[in-house]
Write an enzyme that holds these catalytic residues in place. Structure first.
Site, short mmCIF file in Angstrom:
data_model
loop_
_atom_site.label_atom_id
_atom_site.label_comp_id
_atom_site.label_asym_id
_atom_site.label_seq_id
_atom_site.Cartn_x
_atom_site.Cartn_y
_atom_site.Cartn_z
CG ASN A 10 -1.65 1.15 1.30
OD1 ASN A 10 -1.34 2.34 0.94
ND2 ASN A 10 -2.96 0.95 1.62
CG HIS A 13 0.93 6.54 4.81
ND1 HIS A 13 -0.02 7.48 4.94
CD2 HIS A 13 0.33 5.07 5.15
CE1 HIS A 13 -1.00 6.88 5.64
NE2 HIS A 13 -0.87 5.62 5.79
NE ARG A 21 6.52 21.81 3.26
CZ ARG A 21 7.99 22.12 3.37
NH1 ARG A 21 8.58 22.45 2.55
NH2 ARG A 21 8.42 22.36 4.50
CG HIS A 46 -8.37 4.08 1.28
ND1 HIS A 46 -8.67 3.79 2.77
CD2 HIS A 46 -9.64 4.50 0.69
CE1 HIS A 46 -9.95 4.09 2.80
NE2 HIS A 46 -10.53 4.48 1.76
NE ARG A 48 -9.37 8.29 4.45
CZ ARG A 48 -9.68 7.34 5.47
NH1 ARG A 48 -8.63 6.39 5.50
NH2 ARG A 48 -10.44 7.53 6.25
NE ARG A 52 -7.67 11.10 5.51
CZ ARG A 52 -7.92 10.66 6.61
NH1 ARG A 52 -7.19 10.02 7.18
NH2 ARG A 52 -9.19 10.93 7.07
CG HIS A 53 -3.76 9.13 1.44
ND1 HIS A 53 -4.47 8.51 0.65
CD2 HIS A 53 -3.71 8.64 2.56
CE1 HIS A 53 -5.01 7.46 1.30
NE2 HIS A 53 -4.75 7.82 2.60
CD GLU A 73 -7.05 -0.30 1.16
OE1 GLU A 73 -7.06 0.78 1.91
OE2 GLU A 73 -5.90 -1.11 1.81
CB THR A 103 -5.53 4.49 9.56
OG1 THR A 103 -5.38 3.37 8.51
CG2 THR A 103 -5.50 4.02 11.00
CB THR A 104 -9.41 1.32 7.32
OG1 THR A 104 -8.87 2.21 6.37
CG2 THR A 104 -10.80 0.85 7.26
CD GLU A 154 -7.02 -6.28 3.33
OE1 GLU A 154 -7.33 -5.93 2.17
OE2 GLU A 154 -6.44 -5.46 4.23
CG HIS A 194 -5.68 -1.65 9.04
ND1 HIS A 194 -5.16 -1.02 10.34
CD2 HIS A 194 -6.26 -0.70 8.42
CE1 HIS A 194 -5.44 0.22 10.41
NE2 HIS A 194 -5.80 0.51 9.00
#
Ligand code: PXP
Length: 239
Positions: A10, A13, A21, A46, A48, A52-53, A73, A103-104, A154, A194
């Site tokens: 994953n 991150h 930034r 993921h 979202r 956010r990422h 995801e 996080t989830t 999962e 996870h």
């Protein structure tokens, strides 16, 4: 001897760092290519609802370049289901999503959301996307997933990973093991993930019949010190 589980890496991150930034690096697509070269069996992201990422463009770019598999995801929100159908990942892993969570936090409540989940699964499968359900190690939820037509689940390993002491860890580990055996017995493909890290992964990897482990945070953290390829190789060695 049972087969070694595959590793889904994953890379959310990597995008978290970019978003710190609002810049253009590090580029998640480059991370995905490096991860594949280092032995990742699939790439997991993921998308979202709050972006956010990982963002929409990342998903479409990854779809174009990946040589392994793209596992997206996602929540069952209509907007996200539409994007998934357009992007066409190999697999969609349905997860619950709350805006405020870091996080989830838990598995999907299949029992109480069956109508919405069934609708999302139908849309995704119409577009040839395999669907996996991220659920807690709970026989009732696993049975409900099977009844809804799930082929893959999962198992959420977060509570085991976050255990405060050995007896708690043992208790949650047992739940995962019993659930994995049960899910296999009723014909499901079983993945897990996870909170898995370099200290706790071996125990979960030894559970017979787990096909794939999906791991993100610990690998990306380790990669800061040793590089992504080495971090993935070390994880694979433990698995
Ligand atoms: N599996 C699922 C369904 C997840 O939601 C996550 C976190 O995005 C992971 C695996 C990976 O968790 P971690 O980043 O803690 O390794």
């Amino acid at each position: 001897m049972s087969k070694m589980p595959k590793l889904g890496v994953n890379i959310d991150h990597v995008a978290t760092l970019r978003q710190a930034r609002r810049g253009i690096e590090p580029e998640p697509v480059m991370a995905a290519i490096a991860a594949e070269a280092a032995g990742a069996d699939s790439i997991v992201v993921h998308l979202r609802e709050d972006r956010r990422h990982i963002n929409d463009k990342d998903v479409f770019s990854l779809r174009k370049v990946l040589r392994t598999r793209l596992n997206l995801e996602m929540s069952i929100a209509d907007e996200i289901v539409d994007i998934a159908c357009k992007a066409g990942p190999d697999q969609a892993t349905l997860v619950p999503e709350k805006r405020q969570e870091l996080t989830t936090e838990g598995g999907l409540d299949v029992i109480n959301n069956s109508y919405k989940i069934r609708k999302a699964v139908q849309e995704l499968e119409k577009n040839n996307i395999e669907v996996s359900f991220f659920i807690d190690p709970d026989k009732k939820q696993i049975s409900a997933a099977k009844k809804l037509g799930a082929k893959i689940i999962e198992i959420h390993t977060g509570r085991f990973a976050d255990a405060k002491n050995k007896s708690e860890a043992d208790k949650y580990f047992k739940e995962i093991k019993v659930s994995a055996v049960f899910a296999r017995e009723i014909g499901l493909i079983v993945n897990a993930g996870h909170g898995l890290n370099y200290h706790n992964v071996s125990r979960v990897a030894k559970i017979p019949g787990i096909e794939e482990l999906n791991i993100g945070y610990s690998i990306i953290c380790r990669s800061v010190f040793v590089g992504l390829a080495q971090a993935i190789k070390e994880m694979k060695a433990l698995i």
